[in-house]
Design an enzyme around this catalytic site. Structure first.
Site, PDB file in Angstrom:
ATOM      1  N   HIS A   1       0.801  -1.129   0.037  1.00 12.79           N
ATOM      2  CA  HIS A   1      -0.007   0.000   0.036  1.00 12.79           C
ATOM      3  C   HIS A   1       0.947   1.326  -0.209  1.00 12.79           C
ATOM      4  CE1 HIS A   1       0.958   0.003   4.316  1.00 12.79           C
ATOM      5  NE2 HIS A   1       0.295   1.128   4.404  1.00 12.79           N
ATOM      6  N   ASP A   2       1.876   1.401   0.650  1.00 12.70           N
ATOM      7  CA  ASP A   2       2.785   2.515   0.619  1.00 12.70           C
ATOM      8  C   ASP A   2       4.218   2.268  -0.560  1.00 12.70           C
ATOM      9  OD1 ASP A   2       1.521   3.803   2.249  1.00 12.70           O
ATOM     10  OD2 ASP A   2       2.765   3.301   4.173  1.00 12.70           O
TER      11      ASP A   2
ATOM     12  N   LYS B   1       5.630   5.300  -1.792  1.00  9.56           N
ATOM     13  CA  LYS B   1       6.762   6.287  -1.067  1.00  9.56           C
ATOM     14  C   LYS B   1       7.800   6.389  -1.820  1.00  9.56           C
ATOM     15  CE  LYS B   1       4.228   6.364   3.173  1.00  9.56           C
ATOM     16  NZ  LYS B   1       4.142   5.938   4.525  1.00  9.56           N
TER      17      LYS B   1
ATOM     18  N   HIS C   1       1.605   9.444  -2.539  1.00 13.15           N
ATOM     19  CA  HIS C   1       2.025   8.156  -2.658  1.00 13.15           C
ATOM     20  C   HIS C   1       0.852   7.200  -2.731  1.00 13.15           C
ATOM     21  CE1 HIS C   1       0.394   7.893   1.479  1.00 13.15           C
ATOM     22  NE2 HIS C   1       0.544   6.457   1.283  1.00 13.15           N
TER      23      HIS C   1
ATOM     24  N   ASP D   1      -3.663   0.616   8.889  1.00 10.51           N
ATOM     25  CA  ASP D   1      -2.506   1.591   8.487  1.00 10.51           C
ATOM     26  C   ASP D   1      -2.408   2.703   9.689  1.00 10.51           C
ATOM     27  OD1 ASP D   1      -0.495   3.228   7.096  1.00 10.51           O
ATOM     28  OD2 ASP D   1      -1.847   4.165   5.990  1.00 10.51           O
TER      29      ASP D   1
END
Lengths: 319, 94
Positions: free
Chosen positions: A173-174, A177, A202, A255
Site C-alpha cells: 500500500h505504501d 513512497k 504516494h 495503517d
C-alpha cells in the site's frame, strides 16, 4: 449365371459378417454394445440364410419357400435398425466420455496456469517488497504490520476468499513512497503543508505501480483509496462511506493503527489504550464503524497484538 | 407377380429410411460410409424385388441380387474394419 455369382458373393459377404459380428459379441465388454452386436449377428445370419437359399435355388429341387425368405427379410430391417440404435447410444456415451476427458484436461491445464500465475505474483511481490526495503526500512516493516492487521480484520469479517489480496495490498500500500523525496520521506519532524501534499501523492503512485502489473491489478482499488476517510475528507478521491472499497477501509484502520503505535524519530508511539481510544474517537468519521467494531474486540481479546519493529521480522518475511 | 411380403418389406424399409438416416448420423464407426452403402444396397434390393414384378423382370432380378451382393460385401468389410480398429485401440491401451 451371373445372378448366381452375385448370390455366392452375398452369401460369402453376409456369412463373413456373421462370423465377425459373432467375434465382436464374444470380445465386447460393454453390455449395451454386446446387445447391439447380438442383433447384428441375428440380422447377418438371416441374410446369410436368404443368400444361401438364393445360391442353392438354381440346383433343381433345392431351395426354401420364397414366402419364408421374404418374411426373413422383413425381420432383418427392425433388427438392423435396433442394432444401429445400440451403436448410436454407444457412440453418444463415447462422445460424452471424450468431452469429459477434454474438460478434465482443460481443468488440469487451468490449474497449472493458475499455479504459475500465483508463483509469478509471489515473485513480483518479493521484488516490490525488496524495493520498499531498500528505500526505507520503516516503511517495509510498517507495510508488513499493516498486512498482518488487515488480514486479522478481514478474517474476523469473514472475507476468507480475499485474505491473500488483503495481505498483498497491505504489503504494497505504501510502495508509492519510493517516489517521495528523501527530505520529505525521512524528515525527522512534522511535515509542512506543501510537503504533506507531496506525501499524499504516494497513494496514487502506489496504485500506478501496482496497476502496471496485470497479476496485481485487483489490488489497485484498495491501495489507491487507503487514505480515504469515511466522512469524505480523505484523499485522493474524497470518497464517502461505502463508496470506498472495502479493502481500502480495512487498510485505513490497519495503517492508522500501526502509524499511531509505532515510534518515529520525531515522536514515540502511542500506548495501545490511547491508540484504541483514538480509533473509537474516529469511528464513523475517519473510519468505517463496522471495521472499528470488528477491530476493537480483536485488540481487547489480544487476538491482535502490537507488532515488533525489530529488523528480525523483516528478515523473516524477506526469507 | 409381386407378393404381399415384398410389399411389406418395401413399405417398412421406406418408413425406416428417416430413422435410419437420423441414427446413422449419430453413429461413430470406422469406415462408416460402408454402412450407408450396405443399407442403401439392401433398400435397393427390396425396391428391385418389387419392381421386377411390374417392369423389366430380368434386369431388376439382376439388380436385386447384385444389391444383396454389395450389401453382404459392405457388411463384411465394415465388420473387418471395426475388428481391426478394436485390435488397434486395445494395442494402444495395453
Amino acid at each position: 449365371m451371373i445372378v448366381h455369382v452375385f448370390d455366392i458373393a452375398a452369401a460369402l459377404g453376409f456369412g463373413a459378417a456373421t462370423v465377425i459380428t459373432l467375434i465382436l459379441v464374444l470380445t465386447t465388454r460393454r453390455t449395451s454394445s454386446r446387445r447391439a452386436m447380438t442383433l447384428l449377428v441375428a440380422a447377418m445370419t438371416i441374410m446369410t440364410a436368404v443368400s444361401l437359399n438364393h445360391t442353392i435355388s438354381w440346383i433343381p429341387d433345392q431351395g426354401a419357400e420364397d414366402l419364408a425368405e421374404d418374411y426373413a427379410q422383413v425381420i432383418f430391417l427392425p433388427l438392423i435398425l435396433y442394432a444401429m440404435h445400440g451403436l448410436y447410444q454407444r457412440s453418444e456415451t463415447e462422445r460424452t466420455e471424450r468431452a469429459l476427458a477434454s474438460v478434465s484436461e482443460l481443468d488440469d491445464r487451468l490449474a497449472a496456469s493458475l499455479e504459475e500465475l500465483s508463483d509469478y505474483r509471489v515473485s513480483v511481490l518479493q521484488s516490490l517488497g525488496a524495493t520498499i526495503d531498500a528505500r526505507d526500512q520503516y516503511t517495509a516493516l510498517h507495510s508488513l504490520h499493516v498486512a498482518d492487521y488487515a488480514v486479522a480484520i478481514g478474517a474476523a469479517l469473514g472475507m476468507h476468499e480475499r485474505l491473500d489480496e488483503l495481505e498483498q495490498a497491505g504489503l504494497l500500500h505504501d510502495i508509492g513512497k519510493i517516489a517521495i523525496p528523501d527530505v520529505i520521506l525521512l524528515k525527522p519532524a512534522a511535515l509542512t503543508a506543501q510537503e504533506y501534499a507531496t506525501m499524499q501523492r504516494h497513494a496514487e503512485v502506489s496504485a500506478e505501480i501496482i496497476g502496471g502489473t496485470p497479476a496485481l491489478d485487483d489490488l489497485v482499488p484498495g491501495v489507491r483509496h487507503h487514505h480515504e476517510r469515511w466522512d469524505g475528507s480523505g484523499y485522493p478521491a474524497g470518497l464517502t462511506g461505502e463508496a470506498i472499497p472495502m479493502e481500502a477501509r480495512i487498510l485505513a484502520v490497519a495503517d492508522a493503527f500501526d502509524a499511531m503505535t509505532s515510534d518515529r524519530p520525531y515522536r514515540t508511539g502511542m500506548p495501545l489504550d490511547e491508540a484504541r481510544a483514538e480509533l473509537l474517537a474516529q469511528r464513523g468519521r475517519q473510519f468505517d464503524p463496522t471495521i472499528i467494531d470488528t477491530f476493537i474486540p480483536l485488540l481487547d481479546e489480544k487476538i491482535v497484538t502490537l507488532r515488533d519493529y525489530s529488523t528480525t521480522a523483516l528478515q523473516e518475511w524477506s526469507s | 407377380m409381386t407378393q404381399q411380403s415384398e410389399i411389406i418389406t418395401l413399405v417398412l424399409s421406406v418408413a425406416f429410411i428417416p430413422v435410419a438416416i437420423w441414427t446413422y448420423r449419430g453413429i461413430s464407426l470406422p469406415h462408416k460410409p460402408l454402412l450407408a452403402w450396405a443399407l442403401g444396397a439392401m433398400f435397393g434390393g427390396y425396391a428391385a424385388t418389387v419392381i421386377e414384378g411390374f417392369i423389366a423382370p430380368i434386369l431388376f432380378n439382376y439388380v436385386e441380387h447384385l444389391a444383396y451382393a454389395i450389401a453382404g460385401v459392405c457388411f463384411a468389410t465394415l465388420g473387418v474394419a471395426v475388428l481391426r480398429s478394436r485390435v488397434n485401440t486395445e494395442g494402444e491401451n495395453a
